[in-house]
Design a protein around this motif. Structure first.
Motif, PDB file in Angstrom:
ATOM      1  N   SER A   1    -109.767 -44.288-108.925  1.00 13.70           N
ATOM      2  CA  SER A   1    -109.477 -43.598-110.185  1.00 13.70           C
ATOM      3  C   SER A   1    -110.748 -43.196-110.922  1.00 13.70           C
ATOM      4  CB  SER A   1    -108.605 -44.482-111.094  1.00 13.70           C
ATOM      5  OG  SER A   1    -109.273 -45.687-111.425  1.00 13.70           O
ATOM      6  N   ASN A   2    -111.904 -43.558-110.362  1.00 11.51           N
ATOM      7  CA  ASN A   2    -113.181 -43.125-110.945  1.00 11.51           C
ATOM      8  C   ASN A   2    -113.447 -41.674-110.552  1.00 11.51           C
ATOM      9  OD1 ASN A   2    -116.191 -42.611-110.823  1.00 11.51           O
ATOM     10  ND2 ASN A   2    -116.207 -44.622-111.792  1.00 11.51           N
ATOM     11  N   PRO A   3    -113.647 -40.785-111.514  1.00 13.82           N
ATOM     12  CA  PRO A   3    -113.779 -39.359-111.178  1.00 13.82           C
ATOM     13  C   PRO A   3    -114.979 -39.030-110.282  1.00 13.82           C
ATOM     14  CG  PRO A   3    -114.300 -39.769-113.497  1.00 13.82           C
ATOM     15  CD  PRO A   3    -113.698 -41.023-112.964  1.00 13.82           C
ATOM     16  N   ASP A   4    -116.010 -39.882-110.288  1.00 14.75           N
ATOM     17  CA  ASP A   4    -117.177 -39.620-109.436  1.00 14.75           C
ATOM     18  C   ASP A   4    -117.020 -40.191-108.023  1.00 14.75           C
ATOM     19  OD1 ASP A   4    -118.529 -38.264-111.443  1.00 14.75           O
ATOM     20  OD2 ASP A   4    -119.384 -40.120-112.254  1.00 14.75           O
ATOM     21  N   LEU A   5    -115.957 -40.956-107.794  1.00 20.95           N
ATOM     22  CA  LEU A   5    -115.748 -41.574-106.480  1.00 20.95           C
ATOM     23  C   LEU A   5    -114.430 -41.088-105.870  1.00 20.95           C
ATOM     24  CD1 LEU A   5    -116.956 -45.179-107.409  1.00 20.95           C
ATOM     25  CD2 LEU A   5    -118.206 -43.502-106.069  1.00 20.95           C
ATOM     26  N   GLY A   6    -113.319 -41.556-106.429  1.00 18.68           N
ATOM     27  CA  GLY A   6    -112.010 -41.082-105.992  1.00 18.68           C
ATOM     28  C   GLY A   6    -111.694 -41.445-104.540  1.00 18.68           C
ATOM     29  N   TRP A   7    -110.614 -40.872-104.035  1.00 23.80           N
ATOM     30  CA  TRP A   7    -110.219 -41.141-102.650  1.00 23.80           C
ATOM     31  C   TRP A   7    -111.237 -40.579-101.670  1.00 23.80           C
ATOM     32  CZ3 TRP A   7    -107.207 -44.793-101.197  1.00 23.80           C
ATOM     33  CH2 TRP A   7    -106.176 -45.235-102.033  1.00 23.80           C
ATOM     34  N   ALA A   8    -112.007 -39.577-102.088  1.00 26.33           N
ATOM     35  CA  ALA A   8    -113.036 -39.030-101.200  1.00 26.33           C
ATOM     36  C   ALA A   8    -114.040 -40.112-100.812  1.00 26.33           C
ATOM     37  CB  ALA A   8    -113.754 -37.854-101.872  1.00 26.33           C
ATOM     38  N   TYR A   9    -114.276 -41.047-101.732  1.00 26.69           N
ATOM     39  CA  TYR A   9    -115.200 -42.139-101.411  1.00 26.69           C
ATOM     40  C   TYR A   9    -114.641 -43.027-100.303  1.00 26.69           C
ATOM     41  CZ  TYR A   9    -118.251 -46.142-101.808  1.00 26.69           C
ATOM     42  OH  TYR A   9    -119.136 -47.157-101.507  1.00 26.69           O
ATOM     43  N   TYR A  10    -113.353 -43.375-100.398  1.00 29.37           N
ATOM     44  CA  TYR A  10    -112.747 -44.200 -99.349  1.00 29.37           C
ATOM     45  C   TYR A  10    -112.703 -43.438 -98.024  1.00 29.37           C
ATOM     46  CZ  TYR A  10    -111.594 -48.468-101.808  1.00 29.37           C
ATOM     47  OH  TYR A  10    -111.695 -49.685-102.453  1.00 29.37           O
ATOM     48  N   GLU A  11    -112.469 -42.143 -98.077  1.00 32.26           N
ATOM     49  CA  GLU A  11    -112.521 -41.337 -96.848  1.00 32.26           C
ATOM     50  C   GLU A  11    -113.936 -41.357 -96.256  1.00 32.26           C
ATOM     51  OE1 GLU A  11    -108.970 -38.245 -98.253  1.00 32.26           O
ATOM     52  OE2 GLU A  11    -111.083 -37.680 -98.455  1.00 32.26           O
ATOM     53  N   GLY A  12    -114.939 -41.366 -97.137  1.00 31.90           N
ATOM     54  CA  GLY A  12    -116.323 -41.473 -96.672  1.00 31.90           C
ATOM     55  C   GLY A  12    -116.605 -42.813 -96.017  1.00 31.90           C
ATOM     56  N   LEU A  13    -116.023 -43.891 -96.574  1.00 38.99           N
ATOM     57  CA  LEU A  13    -116.187 -45.210 -95.965  1.00 38.99           C
ATOM     58  C   LEU A  13    -115.549 -45.260 -94.577  1.00 38.99           C
ATOM     59  CD1 LEU A  13    -115.427 -47.481 -99.067  1.00 38.99           C
ATOM     60  CD2 LEU A  13    -117.667 -47.132 -97.991  1.00 38.99           C
ATOM     61  N   ALA A  14    -114.394 -44.611 -94.456  1.00 38.78           N
ATOM     62  CA  ALA A  14    -113.748 -44.554 -93.132  1.00 38.78           C
ATOM     63  C   ALA A  14    -114.638 -43.799 -92.155  1.00 38.78           C
ATOM     64  CB  ALA A  14    -112.378 -43.893 -93.251  1.00 38.78           C
ATOM     65  N   ASP A  15    -115.242 -42.719 -92.605  1.00 42.62           N
ATOM     66  CA  ASP A  15    -116.163 -41.964 -91.736  1.00 42.62           C
ATOM     67  C   ASP A  15    -117.373 -42.804 -91.336  1.00 42.62           C
ATOM     68  OD1 ASP A  15    -114.497 -39.768 -91.902  1.00 42.62           O
ATOM     69  OD2 ASP A  15    -115.655 -38.788 -93.494  1.00 42.62           O
ATOM     70  N   GLN A  16    -117.715 -43.773 -92.194  1.00 45.88           N
ATOM     71  CA  GLN A  16    -118.851 -44.666 -91.893  1.00 45.88           C
ATOM     72  C   GLN A  16    -118.459 -45.786 -90.925  1.00 45.88           C
ATOM     73  OE1 GLN A  16    -121.639 -43.277 -92.622  1.00 45.88           O
ATOM     74  NE2 GLN A  16    -122.519 -44.550 -94.244  1.00 45.88           N
ATOM     75  N   GLY A  17    -117.189 -45.817 -90.552  1.00 51.50           N
ATOM     76  CA  GLY A  17    -116.746 -46.842 -89.607  1.00 51.50           C
ATOM     77  C   GLY A  17    -116.280 -48.129 -90.248  1.00 51.50           C
ATOM     78  N   ALA A  18    -116.115 -48.139 -91.575  1.00 48.01           N
ATOM     79  CA  ALA A  18    -115.614 -49.345 -92.237  1.00 48.01           C
ATOM     80  C   ALA A  18    -114.197 -49.639 -91.749  1.00 48.01           C
ATOM     81  CB  ALA A  18    -115.625 -49.160 -93.752  1.00 48.01           C
ATOM     82  N   ASN A  19    -113.916 -50.919 -91.512  1.00 47.61           N
ATOM     83  CA  ASN A  19    -112.606 -51.332 -91.005  1.00 47.61           C
ATOM     84  C   ASN A  19    -112.088 -52.472 -91.867  1.00 47.61           C
ATOM     85  OD1 ASN A  19    -110.335 -51.775 -89.428  1.00 47.61           O
ATOM     86  ND2 ASN A  19    -111.439 -53.086 -87.969  1.00 47.61           N
ATOM     87  N   PRO A  20    -111.470 -52.169 -92.995  1.00 48.86           N
ATOM     88  CA  PRO A  20    -111.039 -53.230 -93.917  1.00 48.86           C
ATOM     89  C   PRO A  20    -110.064 -54.185 -93.253  1.00 48.86           C
ATOM     90  CG  PRO A  20    -110.864 -51.050 -94.930  1.00 48.86           C
ATOM     91  CD  PRO A  20    -111.099 -50.830 -93.475  1.00 48.86           C
ATOM     92  N   LYS A  21    -110.299 -55.477 -93.453  1.00 48.62           N
ATOM     93  CA  LYS A  21    -109.358 -56.467 -92.918  1.00 48.62           C
ATOM     94  C   LYS A  21    -109.545 -57.798 -93.642  1.00 48.62           C
ATOM     95  CE  LYS A  21    -112.433 -57.733 -89.070  1.00 48.62           C
ATOM     96  NZ  LYS A  21    -112.543 -57.853 -87.602  1.00 48.62           N
ATOM     97  N   GLY A  22    -108.448 -58.533 -93.760  1.00 45.17           N
ATOM     98  CA  GLY A  22    -108.500 -59.871 -94.322  1.00 45.17           C
ATOM     99  C   GLY A  22    -108.914 -59.916 -95.775  1.00 45.17           C
ATOM    100  N   GLY A  23    -109.441 -61.082 -96.142  1.00 48.67           N
ATOM    101  CA  GLY A  23    -109.828 -61.294 -97.522  1.00 48.67           C
ATOM    102  C   GLY A  23    -111.325 -61.316 -97.722  1.00 48.67           C
ATOM    103  N   ASN A  24    -111.743 -61.809 -98.880  1.00 48.82           N
ATOM    104  CA  ASN A  24    -113.164 -61.785 -99.237  1.00 48.82           C
ATOM    105  C   ASN A  24    -114.000 -62.753 -98.401  1.00 48.82           C
ATOM    106  OD1 ASN A  24    -113.830 -60.154-101.957  1.00 48.82           O
ATOM    107  ND2 ASN A  24    -111.700 -60.831-101.985  1.00 48.82           N
ATOM    108  N   GLY A  25    -113.411 -63.877 -97.996  1.00 49.68           N
ATOM    109  CA  GLY A  25    -114.174 -64.843 -97.233  1.00 49.68           C
ATOM    110  C   GLY A  25    -114.696 -64.277 -95.918  1.00 49.68           C
ATOM    111  N   GLY A  26    -113.849 -63.523 -95.225  1.00 49.96           N
ATOM    112  CA  GLY A  26    -114.261 -62.924 -93.963  1.00 49.96           C
ATOM    113  C   GLY A  26    -115.341 -61.876 -94.156  1.00 49.96           C
ATOM    114  N   THR A  27    -115.215 -61.090 -95.208  1.00 49.14           N
ATOM    115  CA  THR A  27    -116.241 -60.083 -95.500  1.00 49.14           C
ATOM    116  C   THR A  27    -117.574 -60.750 -95.790  1.00 49.14           C
ATOM    117  OG1 THR A  27    -114.669 -58.452 -96.337  1.00 49.14           O
ATOM    118  CG2 THR A  27    -116.938 -58.300 -97.143  1.00 49.14           C
ATOM    119  N   TYR A  28    -117.534 -61.791 -96.619  1.00 50.86           N
ATOM    120  CA  TYR A  28    -118.789 -62.479 -96.943  1.00 50.86           C
ATOM    121  C   TYR A  28    -119.448 -63.045 -95.683  1.00 50.86           C
ATOM    122  CZ  TYR A  28    -122.182 -65.853 -98.297  1.00 50.86           C
ATOM    123  OH  TYR A  28    -123.349 -66.552 -98.370  1.00 50.86           O
TER     124      TYR A  28
END
Length: 317
Positions: free
Chosen positions: A167-194
């Motif tokens: 909902s941030n006008p400078d980021l928006g869904w385009a930012y998440y699409e950019g993360l997908a293009d970067q190969g980000a693969n969201p999974k699980g919770g914060n512990g696994g990410t850390y």
């Protein structure tokens, strides 16, 4: 005089049984109840602890049966509280003193009250080539294939982070699409990410603040960044149910949590207090130096299903 000094309102003579459902870790929940009981020896607190999703499933079943048991809820996020408020399940506590707090983290109608700030920003491994200061830095070529992030499909904090960023006008869904293009693969919770970032499997990620801040103090090769756009936050709000059997004791419990004494307890547990006058734990910046991103819990509740569908379209289930 003491109650006024600590921000507590003068409650009626509180006594009797008080039932609390909470998602706090067991150790924190016990310490919270012990501190409240020391200040209110006439109240016997019974508490049930589980994750917010399971606590809500239990409570929903009790609603269906017409016999909700808790007087109070102390759970992870404002969006869940907003849903209960919309259903008329929460009781306003008009006397609660929230004058010291940022209005953005308190309900205007005083049906729920934030008790701490658990923010989500950027974590990076100190061996990473980029020292990010902005979310957009993770879209640089050097970060490709090196990003870990929790999934909003399993993490409440990640859900709120997604709602705030998209909902941030400078980021928006385009930012998440950019993360997908970067190969980000969201999974699980914060512990696994850390663990992925601290262990070097990945070099960057989004994670709740206390994991890298606490572990850095013990020598972990991580840094936590409060990005220039701001951070999202879950605020562990407390609320009184409209069906509370002991509303006076429940109000006293709320007053305790949002008092300076209660906020110092949150800080001692390793969390950033929501009260701006109470210092955070070692390793955290001053509260006034932390920029919170705009977040509307009512809007987030309304768009939650659509947001998760969009997220799944971008990243897969």
């Amino acid at each position: 005089m003491l109650a006024a000094a600590t921000g507590q309102s003068f409650a009626a003579d509180v006594s009797g049984k008080l039932v609390l459902y909470t998602s706090q870790p067991n150790k924190d929940a016990q310490a919270t109840v012990d501190a409240f009981s020391a200040a209110n020896p006439g109240v016997e607190v019974e508490w049930v602890r589980d994750g917010t999703t399971k606590i809500m499933a239990k409570l929903r079943a009790e609603f269906e049966a017409g016999a909700p048991k808790p007087d109070l809820l102390l759970i992870a996020d404002m969006v869940t509280m907003e849903g209960l408020k919309a259903e008329g399940r929460l009781m306003a506590h008009e006397g609660a003193d929230v004058s010291a707090y940022d209005p953005a983290i308190m309900d205007d109608d005083k049906t729920y009250f934030s008790t701490k700030l658990i923010t989500t920003g950027i974590v990076y491994n100190t061996n990473a080539p980029i020292k990010p200061t902005s979310y957009k830095d993770l879209l640089e070529a050097d970060a490709k294939g090196k990003i870990a992030m929790p999934s909003p499909l399993t993490s409440g904090a990640a859900t709120i982070h997604m709602a705030a960023l998209t909902s941030n006008p400078d980021l928006g869904w385009a930012y998440y699409e950019g993360l997908a293009d970067q190969g980000a693969n969201p999974k699980g919770g914060n512990g696994g990410t850390y663990k992925a970032v601290a262990g070097g499997e990945k070099l960057y990620g989004f994670v709740v603040d206390f994991l890298p801040i606490r572990n850095k103090l013990e020598g972990a090769p991580v840094e936590f960044v409060f990005p220039e756009e701001g951070v999202s936050a879950v605020t562990e709000p407390v609320a009184i149910l409209s069906t509370a059997q002991n509303p006076d004791a429940a109000k006293a419990f709320v007053d305790f949590l949002i008092s300076e004494e209660g906020q110092k307890l949150a800080s001692s547990q390793g969390y950033l207090p929501a009260h701006p006058a109470v210092a955070g734990p070692e390793g955290f910046p001053a509260r006034e130096d932390i920029k919170l991103m705009d977040f509307d819990p009512a809007a987030a509740l309304e768009s939650d299903a659509a947001n998760k569908m969009k997220f799944t379209e971008i990243f897969g289930g």
